[in-house]
Design a protein around this motif. Structure first.
Motif, PDB file in Angstrom:
ATOM      1  N   PRO A 371       0.827  -1.218   0.000  1.00 43.05           N
ATOM      2  CA  PRO A 371       0.000   0.000   0.000  1.00 43.05           C
ATOM      3  C   PRO A 371       0.858   1.264   0.000  1.00 43.05           C
ATOM      4  CG  PRO A 371       0.114  -0.916   2.214  1.00 43.05           C
ATOM      5  CD  PRO A 371       0.914  -1.836   1.337  1.00 43.05           C
ATOM      6  N   PHE A 372       0.480   2.219  -0.826  1.00 42.52           N
ATOM      7  CA  PHE A 372       1.114   3.538  -0.849  1.00 42.52           C
ATOM      8  C   PHE A 372       0.122   4.540  -0.261  1.00 42.52           C
ATOM      9  CE2 PHE A 372       3.934   1.261  -3.471  1.00 42.52           C
ATOM     10  CZ  PHE A 372       5.111   1.987  -3.575  1.00 42.52           C
ATOM     11  N   LEU A 373       0.499   5.140   0.854  1.00 49.21           N
ATOM     12  CA  LEU A 373      -0.399   6.009   1.600  1.00 49.21           C
ATOM     13  C   LEU A 373      -0.582   7.352   0.900  1.00 49.21           C
ATOM     14  CD1 LEU A 373       0.981   5.374   5.217  1.00 49.21           C
ATOM     15  CD2 LEU A 373      -0.514   3.934   3.814  1.00 49.21           C
ATOM     16  N   PRO A 374      -1.721   8.006   1.132  1.00 48.36           N
ATOM     17  CA  PRO A 374      -1.927   9.342   0.556  1.00 48.36           C
ATOM     18  C   PRO A 374      -0.935  10.330   1.155  1.00 48.36           C
ATOM     19  CG  PRO A 374      -3.628   8.844   2.177  1.00 48.36           C
ATOM     20  CD  PRO A 374      -2.860   7.574   1.982  1.00 48.36           C
ATOM     21  N   LEU A 375      -0.505  11.289   0.351  1.00 51.46           N
ATOM     22  CA  LEU A 375       0.510  12.250   0.781  1.00 51.46           C
ATOM     23  C   LEU A 375      -0.136  13.507   1.357  1.00 51.46           C
ATOM     24  CD1 LEU A 375       3.138  11.959  -2.105  1.00 51.46           C
ATOM     25  CD2 LEU A 375       3.021  10.732   0.077  1.00 51.46           C
ATOM     26  N   GLU A 376       0.491  14.029   2.385  1.00 49.56           N
ATOM     27  CA  GLU A 376      -0.003  15.231   3.046  1.00 49.56           C
ATOM     28  C   GLU A 376       0.791  16.450   2.580  1.00 49.56           C
ATOM     29  OE1 GLU A 376      -0.013  14.556   7.283  1.00 49.56           O
ATOM     30  OE2 GLU A 376      -0.576  12.455   7.024  1.00 49.56           O
ATOM     31  N   TYR A 377       0.391  17.616   3.100  1.00 47.70           N
ATOM     32  CA  TYR A 377       1.004  18.880   2.725  1.00 47.70           C
ATOM     33  C   TYR A 377       2.516  18.853   2.933  1.00 47.70           C
ATOM     34  CZ  TYR A 377       1.835  23.954   2.756  1.00 47.70           C
ATOM     35  OH  TYR A 377       2.311  25.219   2.503  1.00 47.70           O
ATOM     36  N   ARG A 378       2.961  18.339   4.070  1.00 47.52           N
ATOM     37  CA  ARG A 378       4.399  18.314   4.385  1.00 47.52           C
ATOM     38  C   ARG A 378       5.171  17.443   3.411  1.00 47.52           C
ATOM     39  NH1 ARG A 378       5.083  13.810   8.785  1.00 47.52           N
ATOM     40  NH2 ARG A 378       3.019  12.845   8.822  1.00 47.52           N
ATOM     41  N   HIS A 379       4.549  16.392   2.907  1.00 46.21           N
ATOM     42  CA  HIS A 379       5.230  15.537   1.942  1.00 46.21           C
ATOM     43  C   HIS A 379       5.333  16.228   0.582  1.00 46.21           C
ATOM     44  CE1 HIS A 379       3.187  12.495   4.710  1.00 46.21           C
ATOM     45  NE2 HIS A 379       4.467  12.502   5.039  1.00 46.21           N
ATOM     46  N   VAL A 380       4.317  16.985   0.221  1.00 45.15           N
ATOM     47  CA  VAL A 380       4.352  17.715  -1.045  1.00 45.15           C
ATOM     48  C   VAL A 380       5.478  18.749  -1.017  1.00 45.15           C
ATOM     49  CG1 VAL A 380       3.061  19.231  -2.599  1.00 45.15           C
ATOM     50  CG2 VAL A 380       1.903  17.314  -1.465  1.00 45.15           C
ATOM     51  N   ARG A 381       5.677  19.412   0.123  1.00 45.14           N
ATOM     52  CA  ARG A 381       6.765  20.382   0.251  1.00 45.14           C
ATOM     53  C   ARG A 381       8.123  19.703   0.030  1.00 45.14           C
ATOM     54  NH1 ARG A 381       8.439  22.761   4.057  1.00 45.14           N
ATOM     55  NH2 ARG A 381       8.647  24.967   3.513  1.00 45.14           N
ATOM     56  N   LEU A 382       8.274  18.509   0.590  1.00 48.67           N
ATOM     57  CA  LEU A 382       9.526  17.786   0.412  1.00 48.67           C
ATOM     58  C   LEU A 382       9.738  17.393  -1.055  1.00 48.67           C
ATOM     59  CD1 LEU A 382       9.443  15.464   3.567  1.00 48.67           C
ATOM     60  CD2 LEU A 382      10.915  17.458   3.191  1.00 48.67           C
ATOM     61  N   CYS A 383       8.670  17.025  -1.726  1.00 43.68           N
ATOM     62  CA  CYS A 383       8.773  16.707  -3.157  1.00 43.68           C
ATOM     63  C   CYS A 383       9.195  17.941  -3.951  1.00 43.68           C
ATOM     64  CB  CYS A 383       7.444  16.178  -3.685  1.00 43.68           C
ATOM     65  SG  CYS A 383       6.971  14.552  -3.053  1.00 43.68           S
ATOM     66  N   ALA A 384       8.632  19.096  -3.600  1.00 41.37           N
ATOM     67  CA  ALA A 384       9.003  20.338  -4.274  1.00 41.37           C
ATOM     68  C   ALA A 384      10.472  20.669  -4.027  1.00 41.37           C
ATOM     69  CB  ALA A 384       8.107  21.481  -3.801  1.00 41.37           C
ATOM     70  N   ARG A 385      10.919  20.480  -2.793  1.00 38.78           N
ATOM     71  CA  ARG A 385      12.336  20.723  -2.480  1.00 38.78           C
ATOM     72  C   ARG A 385      13.240  19.830  -3.308  1.00 38.78           C
ATOM     73  NH1 ARG A 385      14.558  17.895   2.640  1.00 38.78           N
ATOM     74  NH2 ARG A 385      14.301  16.257   1.072  1.00 38.78           N
ATOM     75  N   ASP A 386      12.883  18.540  -3.410  1.00 34.27           N
ATOM     76  CA  ASP A 386      13.694  17.609  -4.190  1.00 34.27           C
ATOM     77  C   ASP A 386      13.718  17.996  -5.659  1.00 34.27           C
ATOM     78  OD1 ASP A 386      14.078  16.278  -1.847  1.00 34.27           O
ATOM     79  OD2 ASP A 386      12.772  14.578  -2.323  1.00 34.27           O
ATOM     80  N   ALA A 387      12.609  18.496  -6.162  1.00 33.15           N
ATOM     81  CA  ALA A 387      12.560  18.904  -7.569  1.00 33.15           C
ATOM     82  C   ALA A 387      13.486  20.091  -7.819  1.00 33.15           C
ATOM     83  CB  ALA A 387      11.121  19.255  -7.953  1.00 33.15           C
ATOM     84  N   PHE A 388      13.527  21.040  -6.891  1.00 35.92           N
ATOM     85  CA  PHE A 388      14.460  22.166  -7.021  1.00 35.92           C
ATOM     86  C   PHE A 388      15.900  21.665  -6.998  1.00 35.92           C
ATOM     87  CE2 PHE A 388      10.931  25.008  -5.783  1.00 35.92           C
ATOM     88  CZ  PHE A 388      11.156  26.050  -6.669  1.00 35.92           C
ATOM     89  N   LEU A 389      16.203  20.784  -6.072  1.00 33.84           N
ATOM     90  CA  LEU A 389      17.571  20.282  -5.934  1.00 33.84           C
ATOM     91  C   LEU A 389      17.989  19.488  -7.171  1.00 33.84           C
ATOM     92  CD1 LEU A 389      17.543  19.111  -2.193  1.00 33.84           C
ATOM     93  CD2 LEU A 389      18.628  21.161  -3.144  1.00 33.84           C
ATOM     94  N   SER A 390      17.079  18.708  -7.733  1.00 36.25           N
ATOM     95  CA  SER A 390      17.425  17.902  -8.904  1.00 36.25           C
ATOM     96  C   SER A 390      17.743  18.774 -10.109  1.00 36.25           C
ATOM     97  CB  SER A 390      16.275  16.943  -9.243  1.00 36.25           C
ATOM     98  OG  SER A 390      15.126  17.658  -9.656  1.00 36.25           O
ATOM     99  N   GLN A 391      17.145  19.974 -10.162  1.00 32.24           N
ATOM    100  CA  GLN A 391      17.412  20.899 -11.254  1.00 32.24           C
ATOM    101  C   GLN A 391      18.466  21.941 -10.889  1.00 32.24           C
ATOM    102  OE1 GLN A 391      13.825  22.375 -13.317  1.00 32.24           O
ATOM    103  NE2 GLN A 391      12.621  20.978 -12.042  1.00 32.24           N
ATOM    104  N   LYS A 392      19.060  21.784  -9.694  1.00 33.49           N
ATOM    105  CA  LYS A 392      20.105  22.697  -9.199  1.00 33.49           C
ATOM    106  C   LYS A 392      19.611  24.141  -9.180  1.00 33.49           C
ATOM    107  CE  LYS A 392      23.824  19.665 -10.793  1.00 33.49           C
ATOM    108  NZ  LYS A 392      25.054  19.529 -11.611  1.00 33.49           N
ATOM    109  N   LEU A 393      18.403  24.303  -8.670  1.00 35.20           N
ATOM    110  CA  LEU A 393      17.794  25.628  -8.560  1.00 35.20           C
ATOM    111  C   LEU A 393      17.714  26.048  -7.102  1.00 35.20           C
ATOM    112  CD1 LEU A 393      14.814  25.135 -11.064  1.00 35.20           C
ATOM    113  CD2 LEU A 393      16.980  26.331 -11.510  1.00 35.20           C
ATOM    114  N   LEU A 394      17.824  27.338  -6.859  1.00 37.37           N
ATOM    115  CA  LEU A 394      17.677  27.881  -5.512  1.00 37.37           C
ATOM    116  C   LEU A 394      16.205  27.969  -5.146  1.00 37.37           C
ATOM    117  CD1 LEU A 394      20.347  30.763  -5.640  1.00 37.37           C
ATOM    118  CD2 LEU A 394      20.593  28.475  -4.653  1.00 37.37           C
ATOM    119  N   TYR A 395      15.904  27.814  -3.877  1.00 38.52           N
ATOM    120  CA  TYR A 395      14.524  27.895  -3.419  1.00 38.52           C
ATOM    121  C   TYR A 395      14.497  28.499  -2.024  1.00 38.52           C
ATOM    122  CZ  TYR A 395      15.612  23.831  -0.526  1.00 38.52           C
ATOM    123  OH  TYR A 395      16.175  22.992   0.397  1.00 38.52           O
ATOM    124  N   THR A 396      13.311  28.941  -1.630  1.00 44.51           N
ATOM    125  CA  THR A 396      13.088  29.438  -0.270  1.00 44.51           C
ATOM    126  C   THR A 396      11.949  28.644   0.349  1.00 44.51           C
ATOM    127  OG1 THR A 396      11.479  31.105  -1.004  1.00 44.51           O
ATOM    128  CG2 THR A 396      13.820  31.765  -0.952  1.00 44.51           C
TER     129      THR A 396
END
Length: 434
Positions: A371-396
């Motif tokens: 089973p893959f559990l539904p993702l919450e707000y905090r998990h979406v933020r982590l996904c966004a952070r990883d996406a920035f890092l994978s593209q070597k972009l700065l984020y706040t």
């Protein structure tokens, strides 16, 4: 043990030349610069010519002996099965210790050789089985899926370490879109095989891409020669076409699985959108998923992992998790036993899919429902952070919040779970790029 093939004569000659050239590098054992005459010798004439010649001969003999020593050590490193242990040469003017032989030179040569020849420990250099990397990826890159992290790592590692498995390992991933099912499948390919999803030992099947619905008109374009038979087979021309095209797809599928297993003793098959697979295709998989008769004549037992990725049961998983969270249970305390029975029942009772009614479920050919559990707000933020890092972009932190707020959250009252998980996060980041 390294499993490199014996090098051809040309390669050995080339390596010998490189070894000799390395001896001329500054700092190489026996390297003393240009020959100079001894004290009191004249710089011209023949009084010192013979001693100089003798010195040159001595240096050449030393260089030859040292090259043979280099070659012996290098051969033992890349062809250990043909290596014969020899006694360490006695200490002399050039000293034969490994330190003086220049360990860095051996490393350079070994790296160079293995850059175009397969050098590996597994016997099949396409297979890496990096369980340390898999564990790291599951714990660091996958968010909000503690059940999948533990279950996938334990079952895959345990299966691949079996001396003689009796059947294929079959895992069925279930959950909403964007929760990480494809992500985990890709992690498995990347850590178990050198070339990841591009490996000869990995096959990915997408239901609606590789096996389109039999009643689709576009199938006439794929198999136009069947059009005549379809129109001639009355009163049910389309029924004939469906039967023939299904048999053709079954043959394609089983043929690809069989050829992949013949090429590799360890294979990975990924079926995306499994709930949309035709029942005939699922039935064709039965011989590959059930218990196999022992093959004593084979030195190495074949290993196959089948992954089925599906959205089936996603709503049931979400309901159970929501109920437990409302009851005060921490998300990380949700156990597999809380979900497995209801998930299995939901998959088996799905009305619009043949997957739950197939031999896979009814004959218990699936080893684990993951089973893959539904993702919450905090998990979406982590996904966004990883996406920035994978593209070597700065984020706040503020930017991560803005992206997370762009997602739709359900149920309507609680606004707890992202309806799309982390899907399309990378595209949303593009809105904030200059």
């Amino acid at each position: 043990m390294l499993r490199c093939p014996r090098s051809p004569l040309r390669l050995r000659l080339c390596l010998c030349v490189l070894l000799l050239l390395l001896l001329l590098l500054p700092g190489a054992p026996g390297h003393r610069g240009d020959a100079e005459p001894g004290p009191g010798a004249e710089k011209t004439g023949s009084r010192w010519a013979w001693p100089a010649f003798q010195g040159l001969q001595e240096r050449l003999r030393a260089a030859g002996a040292l090259s043979r020593r280099y070659w012996a050590l290098f051969s033992c490193r890349v062809w250990p099965e043909h290596c014969e242990e020899d006694e360490e040469a006695p200490a002399g003017p050039l000293a034969w210790g490994r330190a003086l032989l220049g360990q860095q030179y051996l490393d350079i040569l070994t790296t160079w050789y293995c850059s175009f020849q397969d050098c590996c420990d597994s016997g099949d250099c396409r297979i890496s089985n990096n369980f340390t990397g898999l564990k790291s990826d599951l714990s660091v890159r996958l968010h909000g899926q503690h059940l999948a992290q533990e279950l996938v790592l334990r079952t895959v590692r345990g299966y691949l370490e079996l001396p003689r498995p009796e059947k294929a390992l079959v895992l069925s991933f279930h959950g909403w879109s964007g929760t990480g099912k494809n992500f985990v499948a890709r992690m498995l390919a990347e850590n178990l095989y050198r070339d990841g999803l591009r490996s000869d030992c990995v096959k990915v099947f997408i239901a609606m891409f590789h096996f389109p619905h039999p009643t689709s008109v576009d199938l006439y374009k794929i198999q136009p020669q069947l059009a005549f038979w379809c129109t001639s087979f009355k009163p049910f021309p389309m029924l004939f076409y469906v039967i023939v095209i299904t048999l053709d797809r079954k043959e394609q599928l089983t043929g690809q699985i069989r050829k992949t297993q013949e090429r590799c003793h360890q294979t990975l098959f990924i079926f995306d959108e499994a709930e949309k697979l035709h029942p005939g295709l699922l039935e064709a998989l039965r011989p590959h998923l059930g218990r196999q008769a022992p093959e004593n004549h084979r030195a190495q037992s074949p290993r196959s992992i089948f992954l089925f990725l599906s959205n089936l049961g996603g709503s049931v998983i979400n309901e159970v998790v929501l109920r437990l969270l409302k009851a005060g249970r921490p998300r990380e305390d949700v156990a597999l036993g809380d979900l497995q029975p209801r998930l299995r029942a939901a998959v088996g009772e799905a009305p619009d899919s043949g997957f739950g009614h197939s031999c896979l479920v009814k004959e218990n050919l699936i080893d684990f429902f993951v089973p893959f559990l539904p993702l919450e707000y905090r998990h979406v933020r982590l996904c966004a952070r990883d996406a920035f890092l994978s593209q070597k972009l700065l984020y706040t932190e503020e930017l991560l919040d803005e992206i997370a707020k762009m997602m739709v959250y359900v149920p309507k009252e609680e606004q707890l779970f992202s309806s799309q998980g982390c899907k399309s996060i990378s595209q949303r980041i593009n809105y904030f790029l200059p």
